[in-house]
Design a protein around this motif. Structure first.
Motif, PDB file in Angstrom:
ATOM      1  N   TYR A  35      -0.301   6.653  -8.411  1.00  0.00           N
ATOM      2  CA  TYR A  35      -0.098   5.502  -7.528  1.00  0.00           C
ATOM      3  C   TYR A  35       1.217   4.786  -7.812  1.00  0.00           C
ATOM      4  O   TYR A  35       1.785   4.154  -6.935  1.00  0.00           O
ATOM      5  N   CYS A  36       1.714   4.865  -9.035  1.00  0.00           N
ATOM      6  CA  CYS A  36       2.987   4.223  -9.389  1.00  0.00           C
ATOM      7  C   CYS A  36       4.080   5.259  -9.649  1.00  0.00           C
ATOM      8  O   CYS A  36       5.100   4.941 -10.253  1.00  0.00           O
ATOM      9  N   ASN A  37       3.868   6.489  -9.210  1.00  0.00           N
ATOM     10  CA  ASN A  37       4.815   7.593  -9.412  1.00  0.00           C
ATOM     11  C   ASN A  37       5.130   7.840 -10.884  1.00  0.00           C
ATOM     12  O   ASN A  37       6.263   8.115 -11.267  1.00  0.00           O
ATOM     13  N   LYS A  38       4.131   7.684 -11.714  1.00  0.00           N
ATOM     14  CA  LYS A  38       4.198   7.939 -13.158  1.00  0.00           C
ATOM     15  C   LYS A  38       5.230   7.078 -13.885  1.00  0.00           C
ATOM     16  O   LYS A  38       5.752   7.468 -14.916  1.00  0.00           O
ATOM     17  N   THR A  39       5.519   5.889 -13.332  1.00  0.00           N
ATOM     18  CA  THR A  39       6.451   4.976 -13.983  1.00  0.00           C
ATOM     19  C   THR A  39       5.741   3.871 -14.752  1.00  0.00           C
ATOM     20  O   THR A  39       6.325   3.267 -15.644  1.00  0.00           O
ATOM     21  N   GLY A  40       4.489   3.576 -14.378  1.00  0.00           N
ATOM     22  CA  GLY A  40       3.751   2.503 -15.043  1.00  0.00           C
ATOM     23  C   GLY A  40       4.000   1.142 -14.429  1.00  0.00           C
ATOM     24  O   GLY A  40       3.401   0.161 -14.846  1.00  0.00           O
ATOM     25  N   SER A  41       4.897   1.067 -13.441  1.00  0.00           N
ATOM     26  CA  SER A  41       5.186  -0.209 -12.799  1.00  0.00           C
ATOM     27  C   SER A  41       5.358  -0.013 -11.294  1.00  0.00           C
ATOM     28  O   SER A  41       5.658   1.084 -10.844  1.00  0.00           O
ATOM     29  N   VAL A  42       5.148  -1.082 -10.554  1.00  0.00           N
ATOM     30  CA  VAL A  42       5.314  -1.058  -9.100  1.00  0.00           C
ATOM     31  C   VAL A  42       6.129  -2.277  -8.686  1.00  0.00           C
ATOM     32  O   VAL A  42       6.167  -3.276  -9.389  1.00  0.00           O
ATOM     33  N   GLU A  43       6.790  -2.167  -7.545  1.00  0.00           N
ATOM     34  CA  GLU A  43       7.529  -3.296  -6.995  1.00  0.00           C
ATOM     35  C   GLU A  43       6.683  -3.957  -5.929  1.00  0.00           C
ATOM     36  O   GLU A  43       6.131  -3.283  -5.055  1.00  0.00           O
ATOM     37  N   VAL A  44       6.554  -5.287  -6.021  1.00  0.00           N
ATOM     38  CA  VAL A  44       5.777  -6.067  -5.066  1.00  0.00           C
ATOM     39  C   VAL A  44       6.614  -7.244  -4.583  1.00  0.00           C
ATOM     40  O   VAL A  44       7.572  -7.655  -5.240  1.00  0.00           O
ATOM     41  N   ARG A  45       6.244  -7.780  -3.423  1.00  0.00           N
ATOM     42  CA  ARG A  45       6.967  -8.936  -2.888  1.00  0.00           C
ATOM     43  C   ARG A  45       6.817 -10.126  -3.820  1.00  0.00           C
ATOM     44  O   ARG A  45       5.765 -10.344  -4.414  1.00  0.00           O
ATOM     45  N   LYS A  46       7.889 -10.897  -3.933  1.00  0.00           N
ATOM     46  CA  LYS A  46       7.850 -12.125  -4.725  1.00  0.00           C
ATOM     47  C   LYS A  46       7.104 -13.181  -3.942  1.00  0.00           C
ATOM     48  O   LYS A  46       7.256 -13.265  -2.739  1.00  0.00           O
ATOM     49  N   PRO A  47       6.341 -14.042  -4.529  1.00  0.00           N
ATOM     50  CA  PRO A  47       5.816 -14.008  -5.891  1.00  0.00           C
ATOM     51  C   PRO A  47       4.687 -12.991  -5.992  1.00  0.00           C
ATOM     52  O   PRO A  47       3.926 -12.800  -5.050  1.00  0.00           O
TER      53      PRO A  47
END
Length: 73
Positions: free
Chosen positions: A33-45
Motif C-alpha cells: 500500500y505504501c510501495n514498500k517505503t513505509g511512508s505515504v504522502e497525504v494532504r496537509k494537515p
C-alpha cells in the motif's frame, strides 16, 4: 475551447500541499500500500481516516490516512 473554459480551469488548479507520514498498514516496515517505503504522502494537515479511524479501509487506500496522494498526481 472558449476563453471562459480556460479561465475556469486556471482557477481550479490550486497547488495542493502534501506531507509525509508513516503508513498505518505496516507501521513503517514497508508494504504494497505504501510501495514498500513505509511512508505515504497525504494532504496537509494529516488526519486519520474518518471512516476507519486509522485501521485501514478502502476509503484511505489501506494507509489509515485521509486523502492519500494518488498514483498519478
Amino acid at each position: 475551447m472558449a476563453d471562459t473554459e480556460k479561465s475556469e480551469k486556471a482557477e481550479n488548479t490550486e497547488k495542493i500541499e502534501y506531507e509525509t507520514v508513516t503508513c498505518h498498514a505496516c507501521d513503517g516496515l514497508g508494504c504494497t500500500y505504501c510501495n514498500k517505503t513505509g511512508s505515504v504522502e497525504v494532504r496537509k494537515p494529516a488526519k486519520l481516516c474518518p471512516k476507519c479511524g486509522g485501521d485501514c479501509c478502502i476509503y484511505c487506500g489501506y494507509t489509515g490516512w485521509e486523502h492519500p496522494r494518488g498514483k498519478y498526481e
